[in-house]
Design a protein around this motif. Structure first.
Motif, short mmCIF file in Angstrom:
data_model
loop_
_atom_site.label_atom_id
_atom_site.label_comp_id
_atom_site.label_asym_id
_atom_site.label_seq_id
_atom_site.Cartn_x
_atom_site.Cartn_y
_atom_site.Cartn_z
N ALA A 223 -20.29 -0.41 24.96
CA ALA A 223 -19.40 0.48 25.78
C ALA A 223 -18.51 0.40 26.11
O ALA A 223 -17.78 1.65 26.77
CB ALA A 223 -20.03 -0.22 27.26
N ALA A 224 -17.58 -0.49 25.76
CA ALA A 224 -15.74 -0.89 26.09
C ALA A 224 -15.62 -0.14 25.07
O ALA A 224 -14.48 0.43 25.99
CB ALA A 224 -15.72 -2.45 26.20
N ARG A 227 -15.47 3.57 26.61
CA ARG A 227 -14.85 3.43 27.17
C ARG A 227 -13.05 3.36 27.20
O ARG A 227 -12.03 4.50 27.39
CB ARG A 227 -14.49 2.31 28.62
CG ARG A 227 -15.46 2.09 30.04
CD ARG A 227 -15.72 1.78 30.21
NE ARG A 227 -15.44 -0.02 30.33
CZ ARG A 227 -14.25 0.02 29.88
NH1 ARG A 227 -12.93 0.26 30.46
NH2 ARG A 227 -14.22 -1.79 29.72
N PRO A 230 -12.85 7.20 23.81
CA PRO A 230 -14.02 8.86 24.38
C PRO A 230 -15.16 9.62 23.01
O PRO A 230 -15.37 10.56 23.89
CB PRO A 230 -14.07 8.98 25.72
CG PRO A 230 -12.58 9.35 26.00
CD PRO A 230 -11.80 8.43 24.73
N ARG A 241 -26.26 5.10 31.65
CA ARG A 241 -25.64 5.12 32.71
C ARG A 241 -26.34 5.80 34.03
O ARG A 241 -25.57 6.28 34.65
CB ARG A 241 -24.11 5.68 32.01
CG ARG A 241 -23.09 4.37 31.41
CD ARG A 241 -21.96 5.34 31.25
NE ARG A 241 -20.94 3.80 30.97
CZ ARG A 241 -20.33 3.73 29.48
NH1 ARG A 241 -19.64 4.89 29.19
NH2 ARG A 241 -18.92 2.53 29.82
N ASP A 370 -19.91 -5.36 31.11
CA ASP A 370 -18.54 -4.56 30.14
C ASP A 370 -18.22 -3.97 32.02
O ASP A 370 -16.54 -3.74 32.38
CB ASP A 370 -18.81 -3.50 29.56
CG ASP A 370 -18.47 -2.40 29.58
OD1 ASP A 370 -16.45 -3.09 29.47
OD2 ASP A 370 -18.50 -1.03 29.57
N SER A 374 -14.19 -5.27 33.74
CA SER A 374 -13.78 -3.38 33.61
C SER A 374 -12.97 -4.09 35.04
O SER A 374 -11.49 -4.03 35.07
CB SER A 374 -14.57 -2.39 33.22
OG SER A 374 -13.16 -1.02 33.59
#
Length: 381
Positions: A223-224, A227, A230, A241, A370, A374
């Protein structure tokens, strides 16, 4: 007193229909679950016609995607798959789209012309970089040779013809480092969307991943990476999500009350598997073959309409109800995967499985980690 939730029931239509043009596969991946991947048989026009009639009717209500799945669908040959595609209408009010899940080792100019000319969506099964000689990769041919190079040649042809592609990777060693490696490699390859399947106990494969901490951190790292860069969509991350957004909007509860999407699979010989498509080709000592009959006899819609009368389907729906009763994430996972329940426990009416934990609960945990990391970095600026 609050009224009990309604018993799980199958939807009358589906936006996705899986078809097996052939059970044959030219590879022999070490984690493969398929039972008949050495069987050289192909779907007949009569089977395709029976499915196409229902697909055409459903397209009056909503778009429908027909996913050609194997075995290796391309092992059916360009001419045979083209003939099968020709049996389907373009859609009646809404489009009928076609997609293929392929290992891409058989992709050539003729296949690219077909994909491009028919607008077929392509998803490639490949696990990442070639592990190299003696490294023990899982995606091998019948001689035990790694097939990654041949897959990449096929991907190269797709790119030359301007055909966008997604990918599904099977992961046996989920770690944060592996997540970063996969994200970088698939992004550089030009993949538009990546799905990750952790090795699971299913069908002929008896191994599964058992490593909660690393699995959660794998998903957090993936997931990181998404981000930070993308350019490539992440199927599994997007699924979580969407659910979180629905929870925040107060609409997730509506998901839990929807009928079960059957995701029907029709095998090369016309057998209909209304739920748990990975059960196709298998039998249960208690229930016999996992099928509700031949699609040529009554058609797909009629078969699905009476599917719940079949004991094994009723047991699978009872399992979904059991999940509803005990799981806080039911609106997210909708009762788990029927095939994994059976292959892990021998029953269809159980609740939590290793698959559920690895690819649903720990996926959710990873994304929460994550998000917390963040937010912590943002507060520390």
């Amino acid at each position: 007193m609050t009224a009990p939730s309604p018993r799980a029931r199958l939807a009358r239509t589906s936006s996705l229909v899986l078809l097996q043009p052939t059970p044959l596969c030219n590879l022999d991946c070490r984690y493969c679950y398929l039972p008949a991947r050495g069987l050289a048989r192909v779907m007949s026009d009569e089977v395709a016609d029976a499915v196409a009639q229902t697909v055409g009717a459903w397209s009056e209500q909503h778009p429908v995607t027909v996913l050609w799945h194997g075995g290796e669908p391309l092992a059916a040959g360009v001419s045979r798959l083209t003939a099968l595609l020709d049996r389907f209408p373009p859609g009646r009010g809404h489009p009928v789209r076609h997609a293929v899940q392929t290992n891409a080792t058989l992709v050539d100019e003729a296949w690219c012309r077909l994909f491009r000319g028919r607008g077929i969506e392509v998803s490639v099964s490949v696990d990442g970089p070639d592990p190299g000689p003696g490294a023990g990769g899982g995606r091998v041919d019948r001689g035990g040779r790694d097939a990654t190079g041949r897959t990449l040649r096929g991907v190269g042809l797709l790119k030359e013809h301007g055909i966008a592609f997604g990918a599904i990777a099977v992961v046996s060693d989920p770690t944060p480092r592996k997540a970063a490696e996969l994200h970088r490699w698939f992004t550089e390859l030009g993949c538009r969307v990546l799905g990750v399947n952790l090795v699971e106990r299913k069908g002929l494969n008896t191994r599964a991943v058992h490593d909660d901490e690393n699995v959660a951190d794998f998903w957090a790292a993936l997931a990181a990476c998404g981000r930070a860069d993308p350019r490539m969509r992440l199927r599994d991350v997007e699924h979580v999500r969407r659910y979180v957004r629905a929870e925040l909007a107060g609409t997730a509860g509506q998901w839990a009350e929807q009928p079960v999407d059957p995701l029907p699979m029709v095998t090369w010989d016309g057998q209909v598997v209304p739920v748990g498509p990975d059960l196709a080709g298998f039998s249960s000592p208690r229930h016999g073959p996992f099928t509700i009959g031949d699609v040529r006899e009554h058609g797909l819609a009629a078969r699905l309409a009476r599917a719940q009368e079949t004991p094994w389907v009723a047991e699978a729906l009872a399992g979904i109800d059991a999940c509803r009763a005990v799981c806080d994430l039911f609106a997210y996972c909708r009762g788990g995967q029927v095939a994994n329940k059976y292959f892990e426990t021998g029953r269809l009416d159980v609740t939590e499985t290793v698959f559920c934990r690895n690819s649903r609960q720990l996926l959710m945990e990873g994304l929460m980690r994550d998000a917390e990391r963040s937010a912590g970095k943002a507060r520390g600026r």
